[in-house]
Scaffold this motif. Sequence first.
Motif, PDB file in Angstrom:
ATOM      1  N   GLU A  13      -6.764  17.274   3.136  1.00  9.73           N
ATOM      2  CA  GLU A  13      -6.984  17.956   4.305  1.00  9.73           C
ATOM      3  C   GLU A  13      -7.379  17.272   5.641  1.00  9.73           C
ATOM      4  O   GLU A  13      -6.988  17.423   6.605  1.00  9.73           O
ATOM      5  N   ARG A  14      -8.275  16.297   5.381  1.00 12.08           N
ATOM      6  CA  ARG A  14      -8.625  15.547   6.540  1.00 12.08           C
ATOM      7  C   ARG A  14      -7.820  14.179   6.808  1.00 12.08           C
ATOM      8  O   ARG A  14      -7.597  13.741   5.749  1.00 12.08           O
ATOM      9  N   ASN A  15      -7.973  13.853   7.809  1.00 11.07           N
ATOM     10  CA  ASN A  15      -6.980  12.494   8.184  1.00 11.07           C
ATOM     11  C   ASN A  15      -7.803  11.372   8.762  1.00 11.07           C
ATOM     12  O   ASN A  15      -7.049  10.815   9.666  1.00 11.07           O
ATOM     13  N   LYS A  16      -8.956  11.369   8.783  1.00 10.78           N
ATOM     14  CA  LYS A  16      -9.789  10.275   9.339  1.00 10.78           C
ATOM     15  C   LYS A  16      -9.233   8.883   8.878  1.00 10.78           C
ATOM     16  O   LYS A  16      -9.022   7.966   9.684  1.00 10.78           O
ATOM     17  N   VAL A  17      -8.893   8.813   7.653  1.00  7.95           N
ATOM     18  CA  VAL A  17      -8.121   7.576   7.052  1.00  7.95           C
ATOM     19  C   VAL A  17      -6.551   8.111   6.761  1.00  7.95           C
ATOM     20  O   VAL A  17      -6.345   9.135   6.284  1.00  7.95           O
ATOM     21  N   THR A  18      -5.643   7.308   7.294  1.00  6.22           N
ATOM     22  CA  THR A  18      -4.321   7.558   6.968  1.00  6.22           C
ATOM     23  C   THR A  18      -3.839   7.836   5.523  1.00  6.22           C
ATOM     24  O   THR A  18      -4.583   7.437   4.571  1.00  6.22           O
ATOM     25  N   GLU A  19      -2.884   8.743   5.529  1.00  6.94           N
ATOM     26  CA  GLU A  19      -2.325   8.947   3.964  1.00  6.94           C
ATOM     27  C   GLU A  19      -1.705   7.930   3.355  1.00  6.94           C
ATOM     28  O   GLU A  19      -1.905   7.629   2.288  1.00  6.94           O
ATOM     29  N   GLU A  20      -1.269   6.701   4.083  1.00  7.94           N
ATOM     30  CA  GLU A  20      -0.744   5.572   3.543  1.00  7.94           C
ATOM     31  C   GLU A  20      -2.013   4.813   3.020  1.00  7.94           C
ATOM     32  O   GLU A  20      -1.738   4.334   1.624  1.00  7.94           O
ATOM     33  N   ILE A  21      -3.032   4.774   3.651  1.00  6.03           N
ATOM     34  CA  ILE A  21      -4.311   3.984   3.111  1.00  6.03           C
ATOM     35  C   ILE A  21      -4.778   4.691   1.870  1.00  6.03           C
ATOM     36  O   ILE A  21      -4.991   4.255   0.853  1.00  6.03           O
ATOM     37  N   LYS A  22      -4.782   6.086   1.893  1.00  4.00           N
ATOM     38  CA  LYS A  22      -5.248   6.836   0.735  1.00  4.00           C
ATOM     39  C   LYS A  22      -4.145   6.654  -0.608  1.00  4.00           C
ATOM     40  O   LYS A  22      -4.696   6.277  -1.735  1.00  4.00           O
ATOM     41  N   ILE A  23      -3.125   6.540  -0.278  1.00  2.00           N
ATOM     42  CA  ILE A  23      -1.879   6.455  -1.349  1.00  2.00           C
ATOM     43  C   ILE A  23      -2.283   4.917  -1.801  1.00  2.00           C
ATOM     44  O   ILE A  23      -2.269   4.760  -3.148  1.00  2.00           O
ATOM     45  N   PHE A  24      -2.313   4.012  -0.924  1.00  2.00           N
ATOM     46  CA  PHE A  24      -2.642   2.531  -1.474  1.00  2.00           C
ATOM     47  C   PHE A  24      -3.935   2.487  -2.302  1.00  2.00           C
ATOM     48  O   PHE A  24      -3.907   1.833  -3.232  1.00  2.00           O
ATOM     49  N   GLY A  25      -4.959   3.073  -1.791  1.00  2.00           N
ATOM     50  CA  GLY A  25      -6.121   3.385  -2.535  1.00  2.00           C
ATOM     51  C   GLY A  25      -5.988   3.967  -3.810  1.00  2.00           C
ATOM     52  O   GLY A  25      -6.688   3.251  -4.916  1.00  2.00           O
ATOM     53  N   ILE A  26      -5.406   5.022  -3.823  1.00  2.00           N
ATOM     54  CA  ILE A  26      -5.111   5.653  -5.321  1.00  2.00           C
ATOM     55  C   ILE A  26      -4.358   4.496  -6.209  1.00  2.00           C
ATOM     56  O   ILE A  26      -4.795   4.376  -7.410  1.00  2.00           O
ATOM     57  N   ALA A  27      -3.351   4.070  -5.645  1.00  2.00           N
ATOM     58  CA  ALA A  27      -2.549   2.979  -6.543  1.00  2.00           C
ATOM     59  C   ALA A  27      -3.617   1.716  -6.985  1.00  2.00           C
ATOM     60  O   ALA A  27      -3.654   1.336  -8.278  1.00  2.00           O
ATOM     61  N   ILE A  28      -4.491   1.344  -5.955  1.00  2.00           N
ATOM     62  CA  ILE A  28      -5.323   0.126  -6.300  1.00  2.00           C
ATOM     63  C   ILE A  28      -6.524   0.830  -7.404  1.00  2.00           C
ATOM     64  O   ILE A  28      -6.729   0.004  -8.402  1.00  2.00           O
ATOM     65  N   TYR A  29      -7.073   2.017  -7.200  1.00  2.00           N
ATOM     66  CA  TYR A  29      -7.985   2.582  -8.096  1.00  2.00           C
ATOM     67  C   TYR A  29      -7.359   2.613  -9.660  1.00  2.00           C
ATOM     68  O   TYR A  29      -7.872   2.112 -10.564  1.00  2.00           O
ATOM     69  N   TRP A  56     -10.850  11.086  -3.345  1.00  2.00           N
ATOM     70  CA  TRP A  56      -9.491  11.247  -3.338  1.00  2.00           C
ATOM     71  C   TRP A  56      -9.030  11.315  -4.739  1.00  2.00           C
ATOM     72  O   TRP A  56      -7.866  12.151  -4.892  1.00  2.00           O
ATOM     73  N   ILE A  57      -9.458  10.406  -5.749  1.00  2.00           N
ATOM     74  CA  ILE A  57      -9.364  10.330  -7.058  1.00  2.00           C
ATOM     75  C   ILE A  57      -9.140  11.906  -7.651  1.00  2.00           C
ATOM     76  O   ILE A  57      -8.375  12.434  -8.244  1.00  2.00           O
ATOM     77  N   LYS A  58     -10.421  12.382  -7.561  1.00  2.00           N
ATOM     78  CA  LYS A  58     -11.006  13.781  -7.812  1.00  2.00           C
ATOM     79  C   LYS A  58      -9.639  14.691  -7.320  1.00  2.00           C
ATOM     80  O   LYS A  58      -9.456  15.564  -8.100  1.00  2.00           O
ATOM     81  N   LYS A  59      -9.303  14.820  -5.972  1.00  2.00           N
ATOM     82  CA  LYS A  59      -8.278  15.595  -5.591  1.00  2.00           C
ATOM     83  C   LYS A  59      -7.135  15.498  -6.230  1.00  2.00           C
ATOM     84  O   LYS A  59      -6.577  16.552  -6.736  1.00  2.00           O
ATOM     85  N   ILE A  60      -6.705  14.431  -6.504  1.00  2.00           N
ATOM     86  CA  ILE A  60      -5.429  14.056  -7.195  1.00  2.00           C
ATOM     87  C   ILE A  60      -5.457  14.650  -8.555  1.00  2.00           C
ATOM     88  O   ILE A  60      -4.537  15.228  -8.959  1.00  2.00           O
ATOM     89  N   GLU A  61      -6.446  14.365  -9.192  1.00  2.00           N
ATOM     90  CA  GLU A  61      -6.638  14.859 -10.677  1.00  2.00           C
ATOM     91  C   GLU A  61      -6.913  16.214 -10.454  1.00  2.00           C
ATOM     92  O   GLU A  61      -6.071  16.882 -11.710  1.00  2.00           O
TER      93      GLU A  61
END
Length: 68
Positions: A13-29, A56-61
Amino acid sequence: MIMYLVKELKIFERNKVTEEIKIFGIAIYFQTSSFRRTAKILSELHKVSYNAVRRWIKKIEEIFSRRH
């Protein structure tokens, strides 16, 4: 493909951090299984807290558990 799904499903919902970084973060996690390690790695690109990574992980799950 993943970016398309994230945008279509409006996962974040919020975009303080770009979606690209969030996706990269999920992959790293998924590689490290550590919120703190993921946040530390991402902080090289953009300041990110481990709590943000956890959300982010909780939201994806939540999204993908509802889809099954």
